[in-house]
Design a protein around this motif. Sequence first.
Motif, mmCIF file in Angstrom:
data_model
loop_
_atom_site.group_PDB
_atom_site.id
_atom_site.type_symbol
_atom_site.label_atom_id
_atom_site.label_comp_id
_atom_site.label_asym_id
_atom_site.label_seq_id
_atom_site.Cartn_x
_atom_site.Cartn_y
_atom_site.Cartn_z
ATOM 1 N N PHE A 101 0.728 -6.554 -6.545
ATOM 2 C CA PHE A 101 0.784 -5.170 -7.015
ATOM 3 C C PHE A 101 1.581 -4.377 -5.991
ATOM 4 O O PHE A 101 2.027 -4.920 -4.980
ATOM 5 C CB PHE A 101 -0.620 -4.586 -7.242
ATOM 6 N N GLN A 166 -9.080 2.010 -9.655
ATOM 7 C CA GLN A 166 -8.425 0.705 -9.687
ATOM 8 C C GLN A 166 -8.917 -0.174 -10.840
ATOM 9 O O GLN A 166 -8.113 -0.835 -11.511
ATOM 10 C CB GLN A 166 -8.679 -0.023 -8.358
ATOM 11 N N GLY A 171 -5.656 -0.050 -17.453
ATOM 12 C CA GLY A 171 -4.341 -0.389 -16.916
ATOM 13 C C GLY A 171 -4.414 -1.316 -15.722
ATOM 14 O O GLY A 171 -5.356 -2.085 -15.561
ATOM 15 N N THR A 172 -3.412 -1.238 -14.871
ATOM 16 C CA THR A 172 -3.325 -2.100 -13.694
ATOM 17 C C THR A 172 -4.042 -1.464 -12.506
ATOM 18 O O THR A 172 -4.649 -0.410 -12.625
ATOM 19 C CB THR A 172 -1.851 -2.351 -13.344
ATOM 20 N N TRP A 173 -3.937 -2.110 -11.349
ATOM 21 C CA TRP A 173 -4.621 -1.619 -10.147
ATOM 22 C C TRP A 173 -3.979 -0.374 -9.545
ATOM 23 O O TRP A 173 -4.564 0.270 -8.675
ATOM 24 C CB TRP A 173 -4.609 -2.708 -9.071
ATOM 25 N N ASP A 174 -2.775 -0.023 -9.974
ATOM 26 C CA ASP A 174 -1.978 0.936 -9.213
ATOM 27 C C ASP A 174 -2.613 2.310 -9.064
ATOM 28 O O ASP A 174 -2.400 2.984 -8.056
ATOM 29 C CB ASP A 174 -0.594 1.062 -9.852
#
Length: 285
Positions: A101, A166, A171-174
């Motif tokens: 990531f 997170q 969605g993603t970890w961003d």
Amino acid sequence: MKLLRVGTAGAEKPALLDAEGNLRDLSGVVPDIDGALLADAGALQRIRTAAEAGELPSLDATGLRVGPPLGRIGKVVCIGLNYHDHARETGAEPPAEPVIFFKAADTVVGPNDTVLVPRGSSKTDWEVELAVVIGRTARYVESAEEALAHVAGYAVAHDVSEREFQIERGGTWDKGKNCETFNPLGPWLVTADEVADPQNLPLKLWVNGELKQNGTTAEQIFPVAEVVRYVSQFMTLYPGDVINTGTPAGVAMGQPEPKPYLRAGDVVELEIEGLGRQRQELKDA
């Protein structure tokens, strides 16, 4: 060499910590510590020569802020779940391939700068990590030996994370990784020739004086050389790019309930043997 940048945020100047622990001014030799410098063997040799000859002026460290040891960072690539003990504490299956990531370069702050707890945060967490700094353009690297030849040096990184953002917000970890001030870096960029084995580095982190993380890079699932090689298959790494290589066990997320997530007023200290120590006080954003 131990390279660093000192001064007010946005106006740091390059410096060197000599073998006696004295701070030396590099601004008469190079304009900054950045990817352009790390890719220039001649400029690095000028620093070594001037240091060995005792030609570098001393700097008074009293009251002098230490900034991130690297300017104009291109990208910060991060490796998740890269320690066997951290995977065990979080109940995660060790990944078959490195988890990648990103953190934006503007999350990077100095090693002793304030860390801001994001608005609405209830699960701000700590993560001590070994940061790898790239010194040569790396694309489709084939071997571990070749991968390490692309490493300019190493530094301490604090991969601050907001676990609700997170994991629980979709969605993603961003979203949990890119909050303001979430990547203190430094104090030094230690050149690769001073790190005999990046897989034999003790890492520690304390919260309010209590030891929370006490690990070693020997526990990495994917060692530094494999991380660099692997990442270069998916993206080009340029001088001045940074790779955060994961955290050992002991994060708040892995603790019993109630989990001791960070709050304003907490003090976090972290260190990696030979790479220096950080200290941050947390405040509300």
